[in-house]
Design an enzyme around this catalytic site. Sequence first.
Site, short mmCIF file in Angstrom:
data_model
loop_
_atom_site.label_atom_id
_atom_site.label_comp_id
_atom_site.label_asym_id
_atom_site.label_seq_id
_atom_site.Cartn_x
_atom_site.Cartn_y
_atom_site.Cartn_z
N CYS A 117 3.93 5.03 5.57
CA CYS A 117 3.98 3.83 6.41
C CYS A 117 5.41 3.29 6.37
O CYS A 117 6.11 3.41 5.36
CB CYS A 117 3.01 2.78 5.87
SG CYS A 117 3.09 1.22 6.78
N HIS B 144 0.82 -1.20 0.00
CA HIS B 144 0.00 0.00 0.00
C HIS B 144 0.87 1.26 0.00
O HIS B 144 2.06 1.22 0.32
CB HIS B 144 -0.96 0.02 1.20
CG HIS B 144 -0.31 0.32 2.52
ND1 HIS B 144 -0.84 1.20 3.43
CD2 HIS B 144 0.82 -0.15 3.09
CE1 HIS B 144 -0.05 1.27 4.49
NE2 HIS B 144 0.95 0.44 4.32
N HIS C 295 -5.26 5.39 1.65
CA HIS C 295 -4.34 4.40 1.04
C HIS C 295 -4.73 4.11 -0.40
O HIS C 295 -5.90 4.17 -0.77
CB HIS C 295 -4.44 3.05 1.75
CG HIS C 295 -4.43 3.05 3.23
ND1 HIS C 295 -3.40 2.51 3.98
CD2 HIS C 295 -5.33 3.53 4.14
CE1 HIS C 295 -3.69 2.63 5.28
NE2 HIS C 295 -4.83 3.26 5.41
N GLN D 83 -6.72 -2.98 10.01
CA GLN D 83 -8.00 -2.30 10.28
C GLN D 83 -9.07 -2.82 9.32
O GLN D 83 -8.75 -3.05 8.14
CB GLN D 83 -7.82 -0.78 10.13
CG GLN D 83 -6.99 -0.18 11.26
CD GLN D 83 -6.50 1.21 10.91
OE1 GLN D 83 -7.28 2.15 10.86
NE2 GLN D 83 -5.21 1.32 10.66
N SER E 199 -5.62 5.42 9.83
CA SER E 199 -4.23 5.81 9.55
C SER E 199 -4.14 6.94 8.55
O SER E 199 -3.18 7.71 8.56
CB SER E 199 -3.46 4.59 9.02
OG SER E 199 -3.43 3.58 10.02
N1 LIG Z 1 2.75 -5.72 13.23
C1 LIG Z 1 2.75 -4.65 12.47
N2 LIG Z 1 3.78 -4.29 11.73
N3 LIG Z 1 1.71 -3.89 12.44
C2 LIG Z 1 0.50 -4.45 12.94
C3 LIG Z 1 -0.53 -4.03 12.01
C4 LIG Z 1 -1.30 -2.95 12.66
C5 LIG Z 1 -2.47 -2.62 11.76
N4 LIG Z 1 -2.11 -1.53 10.87
C6 LIG Z 1 -3.02 -1.09 9.99
O1 LIG Z 1 -4.15 -1.54 9.93
C7 LIG Z 1 -2.57 0.01 9.02
C8 LIG Z 1 -3.52 0.01 7.82
C9 LIG Z 1 -2.98 -1.08 6.93
C10 LIG Z 1 -1.49 -1.12 7.17
C11 LIG Z 1 -1.28 -0.28 8.38
C12 LIG Z 1 -0.08 0.22 8.72
C13 LIG Z 1 0.09 1.19 9.83
C14 LIG Z 1 -0.20 2.62 9.36
O2 LIG Z 1 0.43 3.58 10.17
P1 LIG Z 1 -0.10 3.95 11.63
O3 LIG Z 1 -1.49 4.53 11.51
O4 LIG Z 1 -0.06 2.69 12.43
O5 LIG Z 1 0.89 5.00 12.09
N5 LIG Z 1 1.45 1.07 10.28
C15 LIG Z 1 1.76 -0.03 10.97
O6 LIG Z 1 1.12 -0.83 11.51
C16 LIG Z 1 -3.63 -2.26 12.65
N6 LIG Z 1 -4.45 -3.25 12.94
O7 LIG Z 1 -3.72 -1.12 13.06
#
Ligand SMILES: N=C(N)NCCC[C@H](NC(=O)[C@@H]1CCC/C1=C/[C@H](COP(=O)(O)O)NC=O)C(N)=O
Length: 148
Positions: A98, A44, A142, A116, A139
């Site tokens: 990201c 993304h 995207h 999410q 976030s």
């Molecule tokens: N284990 C890892 N690396 N992360 C767990 C995943 C967490 C997940 N993250 C997301 O859903 C956002 C949207 C899609 C990608 C994503 C990336 C976010 C975006 O940036 P932020 O809003 O967090 O600053 N950065 C990292 O997590 C969530 N359930 O909140």
Amino acid sequence: ALPPNWEVRRSTTYNRDYYFNTTSGESRWDAPTPRVNKKMRASHILAKHVDSRRPSSWRQENITLTKEEALKRIEEFREKIGAGESVFADIAKVESDCSSAKHGGDLGWFEEGKMQPAFEKGVLTLEVGEMSKPVWTDSGVHIILRTG
Ligand SMILES: N=C(N)NCCC[C@H](NC(=O)[C@@H]1CCC/C1=C/[C@H](COP(=O)(O)O)NC=O)C(N)=O
């Protein structure tokens, strides 16, 4: 594995196990069919804005873009990629807010429930190889490229 909210219990009356759903209160002798958790992969490009849940990134310490400006950025990227002028991963590397930017936007394989809901829904409505329209999450906004 049992689907969520199901657990095994012991019936003393009949001296055998049964299955109990802790939310619905349903009980049954036969095990509920285990849910196969879908695995998916996506890259993304994220444009954060002032109301993002974390308005900061490796690119910019303090993000002050409005939602409209973030959407404009995302639409420009989408145009360029769609027109074949730019490669998704190259844009992600430079422009995505990201940390996955360092991997060309690749988030790797993940299962349902990890990202999410709006993002997961966005991925699941795409065919592999397809790029999404702008998708909003807490976030920011995207563009998603489903890769697996
Ligand atoms: N284990 C890892 N690396 N992360 C767990 C995943 C967490 C997940 N993250 C997301 O859903 C956002 C949207 C899609 C990608 C994503 C990336 C976010 C975006 O940036 P932020 O809003 O967090 O600053 N950065 C990292 O997590 C969530 N359930 O909140």
